[in-house]
Design a protein around this motif. Structure first.
Motif, PDB file in Angstrom:
ATOM      1  N   ASP A  79     -28.475 -33.776 -22.706  1.00 56.82           N
ATOM      2  CA  ASP A  79     -28.253 -32.861 -21.206  1.00 56.82           C
ATOM      3  C   ASP A  79     -29.006 -31.602 -21.262  1.00 56.82           C
ATOM      4  O   ASP A  79     -28.344 -30.643 -20.355  1.00 56.82           O
ATOM      5  CB  ASP A  79     -26.663 -32.714 -21.392  1.00 56.82           C
ATOM      6  N   ASP A  80     -30.078 -31.490 -21.827  1.00 55.58           N
ATOM      7  CA  ASP A  80     -30.803 -30.300 -21.685  1.00 55.58           C
ATOM      8  C   ASP A  80     -32.023 -30.084 -20.371  1.00 55.58           C
ATOM      9  O   ASP A  80     -32.049 -28.981 -19.901  1.00 55.58           O
ATOM     10  CB  ASP A  80     -31.707 -29.860 -22.889  1.00 55.58           C
ATOM     11  N   LEU A  81     -32.230 -31.348 -19.952  1.00 56.22           N
ATOM     12  CA  LEU A  81     -33.136 -31.404 -18.892  1.00 56.22           C
ATOM     13  C   LEU A  81     -32.703 -32.304 -17.708  1.00 56.22           C
ATOM     14  O   LEU A  81     -32.072 -33.311 -18.054  1.00 56.22           O
ATOM     15  CB  LEU A  81     -34.576 -31.762 -19.399  1.00 56.22           C
ATOM     16  N   GLN A  82     -33.145 -32.114 -16.629  1.00 57.83           N
ATOM     17  CA  GLN A  82     -33.300 -33.033 -15.571  1.00 57.83           C
ATOM     18  C   GLN A  82     -34.437 -33.451 -15.280  1.00 57.83           C
ATOM     19  O   GLN A  82     -35.639 -33.022 -15.567  1.00 57.83           O
ATOM     20  CB  GLN A  82     -32.582 -32.367 -14.280  1.00 57.83           C
ATOM     21  N   ASN A  83     -34.653 -34.943 -14.933  1.00 55.11           N
ATOM     22  CA  ASN A  83     -35.673 -35.618 -14.596  1.00 55.11           C
ATOM     23  C   ASN A  83     -35.876 -35.834 -13.111  1.00 55.11           C
ATOM     24  O   ASN A  83     -35.047 -36.178 -12.489  1.00 55.11           O
ATOM     25  CB  ASN A  83     -36.015 -36.675 -15.356  1.00 55.11           C
ATOM     26  N   HIS A  84     -37.123 -35.288 -12.525  1.00 57.05           N
ATOM     27  CA  HIS A  84     -37.293 -35.607 -10.996  1.00 57.05           C
ATOM     28  C   HIS A  84     -38.374 -36.674 -10.753  1.00 57.05           C
ATOM     29  O   HIS A  84     -38.961 -36.677  -9.636  1.00 57.05           O
ATOM     30  CB  HIS A  84     -37.824 -34.261 -10.513  1.00 57.05           C
ATOM     31  N   ALA A  85     -38.697 -37.353 -11.646  1.00 57.94           N
ATOM     32  CA  ALA A  85     -39.713 -38.548 -11.061  1.00 57.94           C
ATOM     33  C   ALA A  85     -39.294 -39.331 -10.356  1.00 57.94           C
ATOM     34  O   ALA A  85     -38.082 -39.776 -10.276  1.00 57.94           O
ATOM     35  CB  ALA A  85     -40.336 -39.404 -12.644  1.00 57.94           C
ATOM     36  N   VAL A  86     -40.078 -39.964  -9.216  1.00 57.20           N
ATOM     37  CA  VAL A  86     -39.811 -40.865  -8.423  1.00 57.20           C
ATOM     38  C   VAL A  86     -39.943 -42.105  -8.590  1.00 57.20           C
ATOM     39  O   VAL A  86     -39.597 -43.103  -8.214  1.00 57.20           O
ATOM     40  CB  VAL A  86     -40.504 -40.527  -7.133  1.00 57.20           C
ATOM     41  N   ALA A  87     -41.026 -42.339  -9.582  1.00 56.20           N
ATOM     42  CA  ALA A  87     -41.450 -43.687  -9.918  1.00 56.20           C
ATOM     43  C   ALA A  87     -40.839 -43.920 -11.384  1.00 56.20           C
ATOM     44  O   ALA A  87     -40.509 -42.987 -12.154  1.00 56.20           O
ATOM     45  CB  ALA A  87     -43.088 -43.705 -10.055  1.00 56.20           C
ATOM     46  N   THR A  88     -40.399 -45.311 -11.556  1.00 54.30           N
ATOM     47  CA  THR A  88     -39.746 -45.526 -12.752  1.00 54.30           C
ATOM     48  C   THR A  88     -40.841 -46.358 -13.837  1.00 54.30           C
ATOM     49  O   THR A  88     -40.648 -47.011 -14.627  1.00 54.30           O
ATOM     50  CB  THR A  88     -38.792 -46.424 -12.713  1.00 54.30           C
ATOM     51  N   ALA A  89     -41.889 -46.290 -13.726  1.00 55.49           N
ATOM     52  CA  ALA A  89     -43.049 -47.230 -14.278  1.00 55.49           C
ATOM     53  C   ALA A  89     -43.319 -46.779 -15.622  1.00 55.49           C
ATOM     54  O   ALA A  89     -43.109 -47.752 -16.568  1.00 55.49           O
ATOM     55  CB  ALA A  89     -44.737 -47.156 -13.762  1.00 55.49           C
ATOM     56  N   ASN A  90     -43.008 -45.460 -16.087  1.00 53.08           N
ATOM     57  CA  ASN A  90     -43.013 -45.340 -17.442  1.00 53.08           C
ATOM     58  C   ASN A  90     -41.604 -45.452 -18.211  1.00 53.08           C
ATOM     59  O   ASN A  90     -41.311 -45.117 -19.329  1.00 53.08           O
ATOM     60  CB  ASN A  90     -43.658 -44.101 -17.839  1.00 53.08           C
ATOM     61  N   GLY A  91     -40.564 -45.852 -17.584  1.00 50.02           N
ATOM     62  CA  GLY A  91     -39.179 -46.034 -18.176  1.00 50.02           C
ATOM     63  C   GLY A  91     -38.254 -44.653 -18.105  1.00 50.02           C
ATOM     64  O   GLY A  91     -37.269 -44.675 -18.938  1.00 50.02           O
ATOM     65  N   ILE A  92     -38.760 -43.512 -17.721  1.00 51.28           N
ATOM     66  CA  ILE A  92     -38.226 -42.179 -18.367  1.00 51.28           C
ATOM     67  C   ILE A  92     -36.899 -42.099 -17.340  1.00 51.28           C
ATOM     68  O   ILE A  92     -36.019 -41.386 -17.934  1.00 51.28           O
ATOM     69  CB  ILE A  92     -39.253 -41.000 -17.739  1.00 51.28           C
ATOM     70  N   THR A 291     -41.327 -31.877  -9.939  1.00 46.64           N
ATOM     71  CA  THR A 291     -41.644 -33.326  -9.942  1.00 46.64           C
ATOM     72  C   THR A 291     -41.471 -34.090 -11.219  1.00 46.64           C
ATOM     73  O   THR A 291     -41.451 -35.257 -11.157  1.00 46.64           O
ATOM     74  CB  THR A 291     -43.095 -33.538  -9.267  1.00 46.64           C
ATOM     75  N   ASN A 292     -41.255 -33.180 -12.141  1.00 46.32           N
ATOM     76  CA  ASN A 292     -41.165 -33.666 -13.669  1.00 46.32           C
ATOM     77  C   ASN A 292     -39.924 -33.441 -14.147  1.00 46.32           C
ATOM     78  O   ASN A 292     -38.947 -34.106 -14.232  1.00 46.32           O
ATOM     79  CB  ASN A 292     -42.432 -33.566 -14.299  1.00 46.32           C
ATOM     80  N   TYR A 293     -39.768 -32.172 -14.975  1.00 47.64           N
ATOM     81  CA  TYR A 293     -38.728 -31.660 -15.588  1.00 47.64           C
ATOM     82  C   TYR A 293     -37.992 -30.337 -15.006  1.00 47.64           C
ATOM     83  O   TYR A 293     -38.949 -29.475 -14.726  1.00 47.64           O
ATOM     84  CB  TYR A 293     -38.874 -31.915 -17.064  1.00 47.64           C
TER      85      TYR A 293
END
Length: 457
Positions: A79-92, A291-293
């Motif tokens: 619960d330290d970071l938020q993720n803002h990726a729009v694509a899910t190709a890498n599974g994050i 756009t990432n973290y």
């Protein structure tokens, strides 16, 4: 070609030698111009040093220690970071939402990256066995290689529990290898790390501390012992590190991530001169929405207004009605001449020692080590009279404030003290079985001896 543990070949290690090593010149030796036959790799110290340098660079670029792996991945998993990726190709995204499945590509990346480096380490260890090198050089290279292999295996054990423990490059053995029980992995790591400690020197072989020394190995050994609840033994190792004259407490928060600090046990040099650390790039989002973290508001709320880390290590960016918080520990994105990626630093030794002492109910002895990072940050020191459980929780909280976005420490800390269930509060999909990741589906299909899958997957 798939990067599973039984298809990686020696030419991969040599390819790293000819591509990565020539970039950063981790050691002042010439890089072999072509791939070299395994039997010829270690005919002299220069070539053996080049192989070791290649292993270091491979670990920097493709392993759990890489700045874009444990830190951001486990930061979002907890619960330290938020993720803002729009694509899910890498599974994050599935990692972020705690919805892992065995086919998740990021899970496979973490597994395969480390086993690639473990294979390369084993190739070096095999090449050293009959190499006509001076014993002093052979011991140095062997001990550093064994440490690096141990670190890769330790991270895999923490993530996956029961894991393969390959000690050879033999394809026939590795293609059918079984998983070693988690407790036995720790026992074998203890044995390997004690061997490292016996061969390594306290003195660093490079002034910038980009190669491990005895105290680096002792720190990892202390962690392994703490996972086995052997707190008295870990206490002795951690006290020895703190008392060593190689290390000084860094009292200036603005200098903690400067490469010249005497509080640093081990750090990784960027791939080229003036390049930024991986961390400086991956957490950066300037004056735009991330756009990432970004740091989670929950993490941000853990810092009081008096905590100087809030001012010096976090940058708030307002976009419209939204406020985003950036991890701003590594600041140089251009012309970087003073920042390397820190793997181990003295502050972690202090907090590990505080935890070891608390677990032995030595509350008064633990307080100075728990308070060191607090008072440096401008917070009031904790005083005697607090209960053991309260102080253990404060140690977890202080680790979070001190080491956010560093090497996935929150996940490891919570797991070690049995507090992973705290993630239920902020992570609605968190389940008890998430303390372990699933073994990658690709590996199970290639080697049925890796079954059964971890519970819950």
């Amino acid at each position: 070609m798939k990067l599973n543990i039984h298809t990686i070949v020696l030419t991969g290690m040599l390819g790293i030698m000819t591509t990565c090593f020539s970039c950063e010149k981790l050691l002042e030796v010439e890089t072999p111009e072509n791939q070299i036959d395994k039997d010829m790799v270690f005919t002299d110290v220069q070539t053996a040093n080049a192989a070791l340098a290649a292993l270091y660079s491979g670990i920097r670029d493709q392993s759990t220690v890489s700045g874009d792996q444990l830190g951001p991945v486990l930061g979002t998993y907890t619960d330290d970071l938020q993720n803002h990726a729009v694509a899910t190709a890498n599974g994050i995204i599935d990692v972020y939402t705690n919805q892992l499945i065995e086919s998740n590509s990021l899970v496979y990346t973490m597994w395969s990256y480390n086993y690639k480096q473990i294979y390369n380490a084993n190739a070096i260890l095999e090449g050293l066995e009959y190499a006509p090198l001076p014993q002093k050089d052979k011991n140095r290279i062997k001990s550093e290689t064994l440490f690096l292999r141990s670190l890769m295996l330790y991270h895999l054990q923490q993530l996956f529990g029961d894991i393969p423990y390959p000690v050879t490059t033999n394809y026939q053995i590795n293609r059918t290898i079984s998983r070693t029980p988690s407790a036995e992995v720790l026992e074998r790591l203890e044995s390997d790390l004690k061997e490292c400690v016996g061969m390594l020197a306290d003195a660093y072989s490079h002034s910038e501390r980009i190669y491990v020394n005895k105290k680096t190995a002792e720190m990892l050994l202390a962690k392994v012992l703490m996972d086995q609840k052997r707190y008295m033994e870990s206490e002795l190792l951690l006290r020895g590190i703190i008392q060593n004259t190689l290390y000084n407490w860094e009292g200036d928060l603005s200098k903690v991530f400067t490469k010249s600090g005497k509080h640093i046990l081990w750090q990784l040099k960027p791939s080229q001169t003036d390049f930024p650390t991986i961390e400086a790039n991956i957490y950066y989002f300037g004056n735009a929405a991330p756009t990432n973290y970004s740091l989670s508001p929950i993490l941000y709320s853990y810092f009081s207004s008096a905590d100087q880390r809030k001012q010096k290590w976090i940058t708030a960016t307002t976009i419209g009605s939204n406020i985003w918080y950036k991890a701003d520990k590594y600041k140089l994105r251009n012309n970087n001449s003073s920042e390397y990626s820190i793997v181990f630093r003295l502050e972690e030794v202090y907090l590990l020692l505080a935890e070891s002492l608390l677990q032995q109910n030595k509350l008064g002895e633990a307080l100075p080590y728990l308070n060191a990072t607090r008072t440096r940050a401008g917070l009031q020191a904790l005083t005697s009279g607090l209960a053991q459980n309260t102080l253990l929780q404060e140690t977890v909280n202080e680790n979070r404030r001190e080491f956010f976005a560093e090497m996935g420490k929150r996940f490891f800390d919570l797991k070690r003290v049995g507090m992973l269930s705290q993630l239920n509060v902020n992570k609605p999909n968190w389940k008890v079985f998430h303390q372990l990741w699933p073994v990658p589906q690709q590996e199970l299909l290639l080697n049925s001896n890796l079954n059964p899958q971890n519970p819950g997957y």
